[in-house]
Design an enzyme around this catalytic site. Sequence first.
Site, PDB file in Angstrom:
ATOM      1  N   SER A   6     -25.602 -40.795  -8.539  1.00  0.00           N
ATOM      2  CA  SER A   6     -24.750 -40.587  -7.357  1.00  0.00           C
ATOM      3  C   SER A   6     -25.399 -41.175  -6.105  1.00  0.00           C
ATOM      4  CB  SER A   6     -24.418 -39.099  -7.164  1.00  0.00           C
ATOM      5  OG  SER A   6     -25.509 -38.395  -6.628  1.00  0.00           O
ATOM      6  N   ASN A   7     -26.724 -41.137  -6.018  1.00  0.00           N
ATOM      7  CA  ASN A   7     -27.383 -41.754  -4.858  1.00  0.00           C
ATOM      8  C   ASN A   7     -27.245 -43.277  -4.887  1.00  0.00           C
ATOM      9  OD1 ASN A   7     -28.919 -40.009  -2.827  1.00  0.00           O
ATOM     10  ND2 ASN A   7     -29.384 -38.991  -4.769  1.00  0.00           N
ATOM     11  N   ASN A  92     -38.742 -43.535  -2.048  1.00  0.00           N
ATOM     12  CA  ASN A  92     -38.187 -42.553  -2.997  1.00  0.00           C
ATOM     13  C   ASN A  92     -37.446 -41.488  -2.210  1.00  0.00           C
ATOM     14  OD1 ASN A  92     -37.904 -41.032  -5.495  1.00  0.00           O
ATOM     15  ND2 ASN A  92     -39.466 -39.642  -4.688  1.00  0.00           N
ATOM     16  N   HIS A  94     -36.413 -37.454  -2.444  1.00  0.00           N
ATOM     17  CA  HIS A  94     -36.768 -36.214  -3.160  1.00  0.00           C
ATOM     18  C   HIS A  94     -35.952 -35.066  -2.551  1.00  0.00           C
ATOM     19  CE1 HIS A  94     -39.278 -33.496  -5.508  1.00  0.00           C
ATOM     20  NE2 HIS A  94     -39.310 -32.713  -4.442  1.00  0.00           N
ATOM     21  N   ASP A 135     -44.640 -38.062  -5.166  1.00  0.00           N
ATOM     22  CA  ASP A 135     -44.158 -37.391  -3.945  1.00  0.00           C
ATOM     23  C   ASP A 135     -45.206 -37.220  -2.854  1.00  0.00           C
ATOM     24  OD1 ASP A 135     -41.720 -37.084  -5.266  1.00  0.00           O
ATOM     25  OD2 ASP A 135     -42.307 -35.154  -6.114  1.00  0.00           O
ATOM     26  N   GLU A 164     -28.586 -36.208   0.989  1.00  0.00           N
ATOM     27  CA  GLU A 164     -29.243 -37.369   0.363  1.00  0.00           C
ATOM     28  C   GLU A 164     -28.365 -38.605   0.462  1.00  0.00           C
ATOM     29  OE1 GLU A 164     -31.258 -36.911  -3.453  1.00  0.00           O
ATOM     30  OE2 GLU A 164     -30.797 -34.774  -3.383  1.00  0.00           O
TER      31      GLU A 164
HETATM   32  C1  GAR Z   1     -31.465 -36.540  -6.604  1.00  0.00           C
HETATM   33  O1  GAR Z   1     -31.271 -35.217  -6.138  1.00  0.00           O
HETATM   34  C2  GAR Z   1     -32.857 -37.022  -6.227  1.00  0.00           C
HETATM   35  O2  GAR Z   1     -33.307 -36.536  -4.984  1.00  0.00           O
HETATM   36  C3  GAR Z   1     -33.673 -36.438  -7.343  1.00  0.00           C
HETATM   37  O3  GAR Z   1     -32.909 -36.665  -8.492  1.00  0.00           O
HETATM   38  C4  GAR Z   1     -31.524 -36.558  -8.138  1.00  0.00           C
HETATM   39  C5  GAR Z   1     -30.798 -37.746  -8.705  1.00  0.00           C
HETATM   40  O4  GAR Z   1     -29.420 -37.604  -8.560  1.00  0.00           O
HETATM   41  N1  GAR Z   1     -34.977 -37.034  -7.428  1.00  0.00           N
HETATM   42  C6  GAR Z   1     -36.060 -36.332  -7.717  1.00  0.00           C
HETATM   43  O5  GAR Z   1     -36.033 -35.156  -7.998  1.00  0.00           O
HETATM   44  C7  GAR Z   1     -37.351 -37.134  -7.690  1.00  0.00           C
HETATM   45  N2  GAR Z   1     -38.486 -36.255  -7.824  1.00  0.00           N
HETATM   46  P1  GAR Z   1     -28.456 -38.847  -8.701  1.00  0.00           P
HETATM   47  O6  GAR Z   1     -28.799 -39.508 -10.037  1.00  0.00           O
HETATM   48  O7  GAR Z   1     -27.080 -38.254  -8.700  1.00  0.00           O
HETATM   49  O8  GAR Z   1     -28.703 -39.759  -7.560  1.00  0.00           O
END
Ligand code: GAR
Length: 187
Positions: A6-7, A92, A94, A135, A164
């Site tokens: 989604s990001n 990144n 987080h 991180d 995010e």
């Molecule tokens: C997001 O919440 C991102 O911040 C997290 O994984 C998710 C991915 O969602 N990342 C971490 O936890 C890194 N340590 P997405 O695939 O829907 O973008």
Amino acid sequence: MSGRGSNLVALGDALAPDPGVAIAVVISDRDAAALEAAGERGWPTHRLVDHTDGTEWLAALEAAEADLVVLAGYLRLVPADVVRRYRGRIINIHPALLPKHGGAGMYGLRVHRAVLEAGERESGATVHLVDEEYDRGTILAQGRVEVKAGDTPERLAQRILTVEHRLLPAAVRAAATSGTPVPFAFT
Ligand code: GAR
């Protein structure tokens, strides 16, 4: 990336009107939904054969002429030779207010559970530079959300995800404007 993407989609959609920025290649360590979403949008993709092989990463990044590496839900360590080659140019996102609630194994609902168990009154999302540890790199910006009474890890995750989706494009725009990732103001 490792997951649902989604990001990635929020980033690509937010940047689409900007002629100066484009997604050069979407790299994943697994057959993620994110790769499918990228393919549907015409963004080039590379599925890593071996995510620990820095040579494979570098070949894919260099073939795509990538200037910036954006980890959007990538849950593993980036190989050290990639960090070295792109030092200062890997960011990144987080889903917590680092330096709290980060590190190895801290991803997905585990992060939000830890936040609730710690009794935090606020949480949020952090964009930071990537170095050899999980991180720990320089923080560029954070978006904050209130932790509400009755929050579950799922509800908190959802509220943070909407932050995010604004924070990551803002980080890439700031990097494009400055020529390199930089700390920036985010509200
Ligand atoms: C997001 O919440 C991102 O911040 C997290 O994984 C998710 C991915 O969602 N990342 C971490 O936890 C890194 N340590 P997405 O695939 O829907 O973008």
